[in-house]
Enzyme design. Structure first.
Site, PDB file in Angstrom:
ATOM      1  N   LYS A  13       0.832  -1.212   0.000  1.00  0.00           N
ATOM      2  CA  LYS A  13       0.000   0.000   0.000  1.00  0.00           C
ATOM      3  C   LYS A  13       0.866   1.262   0.000  1.00  0.00           C
ATOM      4  CE  LYS A  13      -2.045  -1.126   3.881  1.00  0.00           C
ATOM      5  NZ  LYS A  13      -1.375  -2.413   4.188  1.00  0.00           N
ATOM      6  N   ARG A  88      -9.831   0.879   8.394  1.00  0.00           N
ATOM      7  CA  ARG A  88      -9.425  -0.477   8.778  1.00  0.00           C
ATOM      8  C   ARG A  88     -10.513  -1.193   9.558  1.00  0.00           C
ATOM      9  NH1 ARG A  88      -3.687   0.410   8.673  1.00  0.00           N
ATOM     10  NH2 ARG A  88      -2.445  -1.395   9.197  1.00  0.00           N
ATOM     11  N   ARG A 127      11.897  -5.323   4.950  1.00  0.00           N
ATOM     12  CA  ARG A 127      11.623  -3.922   4.597  1.00  0.00           C
ATOM     13  C   ARG A 127      12.502  -2.924   5.352  1.00  0.00           C
ATOM     14  NH1 ARG A 127       5.673  -1.744   5.409  1.00  0.00           N
ATOM     15  NH2 ARG A 127       5.928  -2.655   7.468  1.00  0.00           N
ATOM     16  N   ARG A 161      11.230  -0.478  10.947  1.00  0.00           N
ATOM     17  CA  ARG A 161      10.137  -0.209  11.883  1.00  0.00           C
ATOM     18  C   ARG A 161      10.155  -1.153  13.077  1.00  0.00           C
ATOM     19  NH1 ARG A 161       4.820   0.392   8.243  1.00  0.00           N
ATOM     20  NH2 ARG A 161       3.948  -0.846   9.938  1.00  0.00           N
ATOM     21  N   ARG A 172      -0.675  -8.584  13.275  1.00  0.00           N
ATOM     22  CA  ARG A 172      -1.229  -7.592  12.347  1.00  0.00           C
ATOM     23  C   ARG A 172      -2.073  -8.273  11.270  1.00  0.00           C
ATOM     24  NH1 ARG A 172       4.324  -4.922  11.130  1.00  0.00           N
ATOM     25  NH2 ARG A 172       3.277  -3.945   9.369  1.00  0.00           N
TER      26      ARG A 172
HETATM   27  P1  AP5 Z   1       4.872  -1.668   1.805  1.00  0.00           P
HETATM   28  O1  AP5 Z   1       4.498  -0.848   0.621  1.00  0.00           O
HETATM   29  O2  AP5 Z   1       5.663  -1.009   2.876  1.00  0.00           O
HETATM   30  O3  AP5 Z   1       3.565  -2.393   2.379  1.00  0.00           O
HETATM   31  P2  AP5 Z   1       2.287  -1.810   3.119  1.00  0.00           P
HETATM   32  O4  AP5 Z   1       1.096  -2.462   2.521  1.00  0.00           O
HETATM   33  O5  AP5 Z   1       2.310  -0.311   3.129  1.00  0.00           O
HETATM   34  O6  AP5 Z   1       2.549  -2.439   4.539  1.00  0.00           O
HETATM   35  P3  AP5 Z   1       2.554  -1.828   6.008  1.00  0.00           P
HETATM   36  O7  AP5 Z   1       3.260  -2.843   6.850  1.00  0.00           O
HETATM   37  O8  AP5 Z   1       3.085  -0.428   6.030  1.00  0.00           O
HETATM   38  O9  AP5 Z   1       1.077  -1.847   6.309  1.00  0.00           O
HETATM   39  P4  AP5 Z   1       0.447  -1.933   7.668  1.00  0.00           P
HETATM   40  O10 AP5 Z   1      -0.932  -1.864   7.241  1.00  0.00           O
HETATM   41  O11 AP5 Z   1       0.810  -3.047   8.554  1.00  0.00           O
HETATM   42  O12 AP5 Z   1       1.159  -0.701   8.436  1.00  0.00           O
HETATM   43  P5  AP5 Z   1       0.610   0.739   8.807  1.00  0.00           P
HETATM   44  O13 AP5 Z   1       1.773   1.648   8.829  1.00  0.00           O
HETATM   45  O14 AP5 Z   1      -0.587   1.080   8.025  1.00  0.00           O
HETATM   46  O15 AP5 Z   1       5.660  -2.958   1.282  1.00  0.00           O
HETATM   47  C1  AP5 Z   1       6.262  -3.872   2.185  1.00  0.00           C
HETATM   48  C2  AP5 Z   1       7.656  -4.321   1.667  1.00  0.00           C
HETATM   49  O16 AP5 Z   1       7.491  -5.119   0.506  1.00  0.00           O
HETATM   50  C3  AP5 Z   1       8.569  -3.157   1.254  1.00  0.00           C
HETATM   51  O17 AP5 Z   1       9.884  -3.482   1.627  1.00  0.00           O
HETATM   52  C4  AP5 Z   1       8.428  -3.092  -0.272  1.00  0.00           C
HETATM   53  O18 AP5 Z   1       9.636  -2.624  -0.880  1.00  0.00           O
HETATM   54  C5  AP5 Z   1       8.142  -4.545  -0.627  1.00  0.00           C
HETATM   55  N1  AP5 Z   1       7.190  -4.659  -1.731  1.00  0.00           N
HETATM   56  C6  AP5 Z   1       6.082  -3.906  -1.983  1.00  0.00           C
HETATM   57  N2  AP5 Z   1       5.429  -4.337  -3.075  1.00  0.00           N
HETATM   58  C7  AP5 Z   1       6.131  -5.431  -3.521  1.00  0.00           C
HETATM   59  C8  AP5 Z   1       5.962  -6.328  -4.626  1.00  0.00           C
HETATM   60  N3  AP5 Z   1       4.954  -6.179  -5.499  1.00  0.00           N
HETATM   61  N4  AP5 Z   1       6.873  -7.338  -4.769  1.00  0.00           N
HETATM   62  C9  AP5 Z   1       7.900  -7.483  -3.901  1.00  0.00           C
HETATM   63  N5  AP5 Z   1       8.132  -6.636  -2.836  1.00  0.00           N
HETATM   64  C10 AP5 Z   1       7.250  -5.637  -2.660  1.00  0.00           C
HETATM   65  O19 AP5 Z   1       0.114   0.474  10.305  1.00  0.00           O
HETATM   66  C11 AP5 Z   1       1.000   0.189  11.368  1.00  0.00           C
HETATM   67  C12 AP5 Z   1       0.222   0.098  12.669  1.00  0.00           C
HETATM   68  O20 AP5 Z   1      -0.431   1.373  12.936  1.00  0.00           O
HETATM   69  C13 AP5 Z   1      -0.938  -0.916  12.665  1.00  0.00           C
HETATM   70  O21 AP5 Z   1      -0.491  -2.201  13.026  1.00  0.00           O
HETATM   71  C14 AP5 Z   1      -1.882  -0.287  13.721  1.00  0.00           C
HETATM   72  O22 AP5 Z   1      -1.426  -0.559  15.039  1.00  0.00           O
HETATM   73  C15 AP5 Z   1      -1.738   1.200  13.474  1.00  0.00           C
HETATM   74  N6  AP5 Z   1      -2.721   1.724  12.500  1.00  0.00           N
HETATM   75  C16 AP5 Z   1      -2.462   2.297  11.296  1.00  0.00           C
HETATM   76  N7  AP5 Z   1      -3.597   2.681  10.683  1.00  0.00           N
HETATM   77  C17 AP5 Z   1      -4.608   2.325  11.528  1.00  0.00           C
HETATM   78  C18 AP5 Z   1      -6.029   2.440  11.449  1.00  0.00           C
HETATM   79  N8  AP5 Z   1      -6.627   2.976  10.368  1.00  0.00           N
HETATM   80  N9  AP5 Z   1      -6.766   1.975  12.489  1.00  0.00           N
HETATM   81  C19 AP5 Z   1      -6.171   1.432  13.580  1.00  0.00           C
HETATM   82  N10 AP5 Z   1      -4.821   1.279  13.712  1.00  0.00           N
HETATM   83  C20 AP5 Z   1      -4.060   1.732  12.696  1.00  0.00           C
END
Ligand code: AP5
Ligand code: ZN
Length: 217
Positions: A13, A88, A127, A161, A172
Site C-alpha cells: 500500500k 481499517r 523492509r 520499523r 497484524r
Molecule cells: P509496503 O508498501 O511497505 O507495504 P504496506 O502495505 O504499506 O505495509 P505496512 O506494513 O506499512 O502496512 P500496515 O498496514 O501493517 O502498516 P501501517 O503503517 O498502516 O511494502 C512492504 C515491503 O514489501 C517493502 O519493503 C516493499 O519494498 C516490498 N514490496 C512492496 N510491493 C512489492 C511487490 N509487489 N513485490 C515485492 N516486494 C514488494 O500500520 C502500522 C500500525 O499502525 C498498525 O499495526 C496499527 O497498530 C496502526 N494503524 C495504522 N492505521 C490504523 C487504522 N486505520 N486503524 C487502527 N490502527 C491503525
C-alpha cells in the site's frame, strides 16, 4: 479523486501510494505514518497508540479518526487523496464517508491489493526505508542502485520499523482478517471496488493501478 488502498500489512500500500501520489498529483494519507509521527512527537494520541502498535493491534477508532480528520482538513488534500491503511474497521469506513460528505465528496474507488499471507511475512521482515525521504526498500526485492545511498534523495541513513518482526506481523495479519477484510465486501456493495494482483513485481502492480486510476481521473 479519492482512492482507498485496501490490503494486508506488506501488500504494498505504502509503496504504491507514493507512486500514485507522484504520477497523479494526489496526496498520500497514511494513518500508520501519522500515528508513527504522533508517537515520535510524544503527543497524547501518540502515547496512547505506541503500545498497541508495538503489539500489532489496532489503535482505537477515536484516535485514528481524529488524526485523520485533522490531516484531511489541510489545504493540500483538496486535490484528491489516497487513503493508505485507512479505513481499517467498519466504524472507520462510516466516519470516512461522513467526513468526505461534509465536503460534497465521496470515495471514487477502493482498490484491493490481493496477496497471499505467506508472502507478507517475507516482505515485511526485509523492509527498510530512507530516514531522509521515506523511500521504501527491501533486502531482496528493491535495493538502492548504489549500495547505502538512497535513489531518491542521496541520503545514507536507513531505518527499520519497530513492529516489523515475525511475531507482530502475525498479530497484524490476524487484525487485518478480523476487522479490515470485511471492508472489501462493503465497498463491493457500494459499487466502487476494484482488484489488483499484488503478488506481481512492484512495477507490474504499479502499471495495473495506474491504468485503473487513469480511468477515474
Ligand atoms: P509496503 O508498501 O511497505 O507495504 P504496506 O502495505 O504499506 O505495509 P505496512 O506494513 O506499512 O502496512 P500496515 O498496514 O501493517 O502498516 P501501517 O503503517 O498502516 O511494502 C512492504 C515491503 O514489501 C517493502 O519493503 C516493499 O519494498 C516490498 N514490496 C512492496 N510491493 C512489492 C511487490 N509487489 N513485490 C515485492 N516486494 C514488494 O500500520 C502500522 C500500525 O499502525 C498498525 O499495526 C496499527 O497498530 C496502526 N494503524 C495504522 N492505521 C490504523 C487504522 N486505520 N486503524 C487502527 N490502527 C491503525
Ligand atoms: Zn531518501
Amino acid at each position: 479523486v479519492n482512492l482507498v488502498l485496501l490490503g494486508p500489512p506488506g501488500a504494498g500500500k505504502g509503496t504504491q501510494a507514493r507512486k500514485l501520489q507522484d504520477r497523479f498529483g494526489l496526496v498520500q494519507l497514511s494513518t500508520g505514518d501519522l500515528l508513527r509521527a504522533a508517537v515520535a512527537e510524544g503527543t497524547e494520541a501518540g502515547l496512547a497508540a505506541k503500545a498497541v502498535m508495538e503489539a500489532g493491534g489496532l489503535v482505537s477508532d477515536e484516535i485514528v479518526v481524529n488524526i485523520l480528520r485533522d490531516r484531511l482538513g489541510q489545504a493540500d488534500c483538496e486535490s484528491g487523496v489516497i487513503f493508505d491503511g485507512f479505513p481499517r474497521t467498519a466504524p472507520q469506513a462510516e466516519a470516512l464517508d461522513a467526513l468526505l460528505a461534509e465536503n460534497n465528496s465521496a470515495i471514487t474507488a477502493a482498490i484491493s491489493l490481493e496477496v497471499d499471507d505467506a508472502a507478507m511475512v517475507e516482505r515485511i521482515s526485509g523492509r527498510y526505508t530512507c530516514a531522509g525521504c521515506g523511500e521504501g526498500y527491501h533486502d531482496s526485492f528493491k535495493q538502492p542502485q548504489t549500495a547505502g545511498t538512497c535513489d531518491n534523495c542521496g541520503g545514507h541513513d536507513f531505518k527499520r520499523r519497530a513492529d516489523d518482526n515475525a511475531e507482530t506481523v502475525s498479530k497484524r495479519l490476524e487484525a487485518y482478517h478480523a476487522e479490515t477484510a470485511p471492508l472489501i465486501d462493503h465497498y463491493g456493495k457500494e459499487g466502487v471496488l476494484k482488484h489488483v494482483d499484488a503478488m506481481q513485481a512492484i512495477d507490474s502492480v504499479e502499471a495495473q493501478l495506474a491504468s485503473l486510476v487513469a480511468l477515474e481521473i
